[in-house]
Design a protein around this motif. Structure first.
Motif, PDB file in Angstrom:
ATOM      1  N   VAL A  67      -2.943  -4.289  -3.871  1.00 35.14           N
ATOM      2  CA  VAL A  67      -3.987  -3.660  -4.047  1.00 35.14           C
ATOM      3  C   VAL A  67      -3.835  -2.014  -4.330  1.00 35.14           C
ATOM      4  O   VAL A  67      -3.118  -1.383  -3.423  1.00 35.14           O
ATOM      5  N   GLU A  68      -4.488  -1.443  -5.265  1.00 38.93           N
ATOM      6  CA  GLU A  68      -4.626  -0.091  -5.267  1.00 38.93           C
ATOM      7  C   GLU A  68      -5.341   0.453  -4.226  1.00 38.93           C
ATOM      8  O   GLU A  68      -6.604   0.129  -3.847  1.00 38.93           O
ATOM      9  N   ASP A  69      -4.730   1.502  -3.455  1.00 43.01           N
ATOM     10  CA  ASP A  69      -5.576   2.250  -2.419  1.00 43.01           C
ATOM     11  C   ASP A  69      -6.705   3.018  -3.141  1.00 43.01           C
ATOM     12  O   ASP A  69      -6.563   3.543  -4.227  1.00 43.01           O
ATOM     13  N   VAL A  70      -7.997   3.321  -2.299  1.00 36.44           N
ATOM     14  CA  VAL A  70      -8.997   4.158  -2.735  1.00 36.44           C
ATOM     15  C   VAL A  70      -8.359   5.563  -2.994  1.00 36.44           C
ATOM     16  O   VAL A  70      -7.596   6.192  -2.191  1.00 36.44           O
ATOM     17  N   PHE A  71      -8.745   6.109  -4.244  1.00 35.66           N
ATOM     18  CA  PHE A  71      -8.216   7.609  -4.363  1.00 35.66           C
ATOM     19  C   PHE A  71      -9.358   8.615  -3.947  1.00 35.66           C
ATOM     20  O   PHE A  71     -10.665   7.954  -3.475  1.00 35.66           O
ATOM     21  N   LEU A  72      -9.085   9.777  -3.675  1.00 41.12           N
ATOM     22  CA  LEU A  72     -10.261  10.605  -3.257  1.00 41.12           C
ATOM     23  C   LEU A  72     -11.118  11.011  -4.355  1.00 41.12           C
ATOM     24  O   LEU A  72     -10.734  11.854  -5.211  1.00 41.12           O
ATOM     25  N   ALA A  73     -12.261  10.531  -4.170  1.00 42.92           N
ATOM     26  CA  ALA A  73     -13.452  10.654  -5.428  1.00 42.92           C
ATOM     27  C   ALA A  73     -13.945  12.152  -5.032  1.00 42.92           C
ATOM     28  O   ALA A  73     -14.159  12.438  -3.743  1.00 42.92           O
ATOM     29  N   VAL A  90      -9.645  -7.465  -0.563  1.00 46.99           N
ATOM     30  CA  VAL A  90      -8.432  -7.689   0.356  1.00 46.99           C
ATOM     31  C   VAL A  90      -8.813  -8.988   1.244  1.00 46.99           C
ATOM     32  O   VAL A  90      -7.698  -9.827   1.504  1.00 46.99           O
ATOM     33  N   VAL A  91     -10.059  -9.033   1.795  1.00 49.16           N
ATOM     34  CA  VAL A  91     -10.419 -10.104   2.671  1.00 49.16           C
ATOM     35  C   VAL A  91     -10.350 -11.307   1.851  1.00 49.16           C
ATOM     36  O   VAL A  91      -9.606 -12.347   2.591  1.00 49.16           O
ATOM     37  N   ALA A  92     -10.672 -11.354   0.566  1.00 48.95           N
ATOM     38  CA  ALA A  92     -10.351 -12.685  -0.383  1.00 48.95           C
ATOM     39  C   ALA A  92      -9.038 -12.949  -0.073  1.00 48.95           C
ATOM     40  O   ALA A  92      -8.688 -14.297  -0.095  1.00 48.95           O
ATOM     41  N   THR A  99      -0.239 -12.345   1.750  1.00 47.14           N
ATOM     42  CA  THR A  99       0.094 -11.028   2.353  1.00 47.14           C
ATOM     43  C   THR A  99      -0.147 -10.051   1.466  1.00 47.14           C
ATOM     44  O   THR A  99       0.098 -10.030   0.062  1.00 47.14           O
ATOM     45  N   VAL A 100      -0.788  -8.986   1.919  1.00 46.87           N
ATOM     46  CA  VAL A 100      -1.176  -7.777   0.994  1.00 46.87           C
ATOM     47  C   VAL A 100      -0.814  -6.485   1.189  1.00 46.87           C
ATOM     48  O   VAL A 100      -0.567  -6.133   2.463  1.00 46.87           O
ATOM     49  N   TYR A 101      -0.182  -6.019   0.146  1.00 47.64           N
ATOM     50  CA  TYR A 101       0.176  -4.773   0.232  1.00 47.64           C
ATOM     51  C   TYR A 101      -0.449  -3.588  -0.560  1.00 47.64           C
ATOM     52  O   TYR A 101      -1.137  -3.841  -1.376  1.00 47.64           O
ATOM     53  N   ASP A 102      -0.482  -2.368   0.111  1.00 52.46           N
ATOM     54  CA  ASP A 102      -1.299  -1.198  -0.697  1.00 52.46           C
ATOM     55  C   ASP A 102      -0.403  -0.360  -1.484  1.00 52.46           C
ATOM     56  O   ASP A 102       0.535  -0.011  -0.640  1.00 52.46           O
ATOM     57  N   TYR A 103      -0.942   0.207  -2.516  1.00 56.25           N
ATOM     58  CA  TYR A 103      -0.189   1.088  -3.104  1.00 56.25           C
ATOM     59  C   TYR A 103      -1.037   2.293  -3.588  1.00 56.25           C
ATOM     60  O   TYR A 103      -2.316   1.913  -4.240  1.00 56.25           O
ATOM     61  N   CYS A 150       4.285  -2.707  -9.625  1.00 54.20           N
ATOM     62  CA  CYS A 150       4.746  -1.682  -8.854  1.00 54.20           C
ATOM     63  C   CYS A 150       5.066  -2.517  -7.454  1.00 54.20           C
ATOM     64  O   CYS A 150       6.131  -2.129  -7.060  1.00 54.20           O
ATOM     65  N   HIS A 151       4.669  -3.371  -7.420  1.00 56.53           N
ATOM     66  CA  HIS A 151       5.091  -4.327  -5.936  1.00 56.53           C
ATOM     67  C   HIS A 151       6.293  -5.066  -6.358  1.00 56.53           C
ATOM     68  O   HIS A 151       7.133  -4.936  -5.447  1.00 56.53           O
ATOM     69  N   ALA A 152       6.426  -5.477  -7.512  1.00 54.76           N
ATOM     70  CA  ALA A 152       7.719  -6.218  -7.983  1.00 54.76           C
ATOM     71  C   ALA A 152       8.780  -5.156  -7.742  1.00 54.76           C
ATOM     72  O   ALA A 152       9.753  -5.453  -7.645  1.00 54.76           O
ATOM     73  N   ASN A 153       8.528  -3.855  -8.267  1.00 61.28           N
ATOM     74  CA  ASN A 153       9.635  -2.906  -8.341  1.00 61.28           C
ATOM     75  C   ASN A 153       9.910  -2.296  -6.877  1.00 61.28           C
ATOM     76  O   ASN A 153      11.272  -2.351  -6.664  1.00 61.28           O
ATOM     77  N   GLN A 154       9.082  -1.999  -6.095  1.00 63.55           N
ATOM     78  CA  GLN A 154       8.974  -1.745  -4.862  1.00 63.55           C
ATOM     79  C   GLN A 154      10.063  -2.769  -4.132  1.00 63.55           C
ATOM     80  O   GLN A 154      10.763  -2.214  -3.344  1.00 63.55           O
ATOM     81  N   PHE A 155       9.978  -3.912  -4.174  1.00 66.23           N
ATOM     82  CA  PHE A 155      10.528  -5.003  -3.511  1.00 66.23           C
ATOM     83  C   PHE A 155      11.828  -5.602  -4.474  1.00 66.23           C
ATOM     84  O   PHE A 155      12.437  -6.715  -3.778  1.00 66.23           O
TER      85      PHE A 155
END
Length: 157
Positions: A67-73, A90-92, A99-103, A150-155
């Motif tokens: 999941v993409e993290d919240v940017f500073l709006a 995220v809850v869904a 397992t949920v990862y944040d980027y 991004c997740h696939a590359n990270q791991f």
């Protein structure tokens, strides 16, 4: 092989992208958007996001959520709504056993386009190239696919 669900949360439009990551590369499974009914109260829209992500998970069976993290709006109210939408997604995912990862947006752009300040057209171009897509997904779906990549590359999947 790992099936990854990427999510680009939004209070009006939440993008999703599903990819398979294997040692020999990435392959496209599905992508799309969950559009909320903007004339409904905000709490109903959060439920639409929750139900939409549930449906995507049940149809495509990913094992990982990214999941993409919240940017500073610049608008605090918009940032708060975005955070709520992200929470519903995220809850869904968590309720379905993922397992949920944040980027961060910067990390996603860096992983896909090689530059943390890449513009949306650059990210879209690289998503299309990396997944060998013939057509162009919507901007929100492309962003979600980028989060999954991004997740696939990270791991190193």
């Amino acid at each position: 092989m790992e099936r990854i669900l990427g999510i680009d949360p939004g209070s009006r439009i939440t993008g999703y992208g599903v990819i398979d990551a294997e040692r020999n590369g990435l392959s496209f499974v599905a992508c799309g958007v969950i559009k909320t009914t903007t004339d409904y109260p905000f709490s109903f829209r959060l439920n639409e996001i929750f139900e939409g992500i549930n449906e995507v998970i049940q149809v495509h069976n990913p094992v990982i959520g990214a999941v993409e993290d919240v940017f500073l709006a610049t608008n605090p109210r918009s940032a708060l709504k975005l955070g709520h939408a992200r929470g519903a997604a995220v809850v869904a995912a968590m309720q379905n056993g993922l397992t949920v990862y944040d980027y961060s947006p910067r990390a996603v752009k860096q992983a896909v386009a090689g530059y943390g300040q890449a513009e949306k057209p650059q990210v879209l171009h690289m998503v299309k190239a990396l997944l060998s897509l013939n057509g162009s997904p919507s901007p929100d779906a492309a962003d979600a696919l980028a989060v999954a990549i991004c997740h696939a590359n990270q791991f190193h999947l």
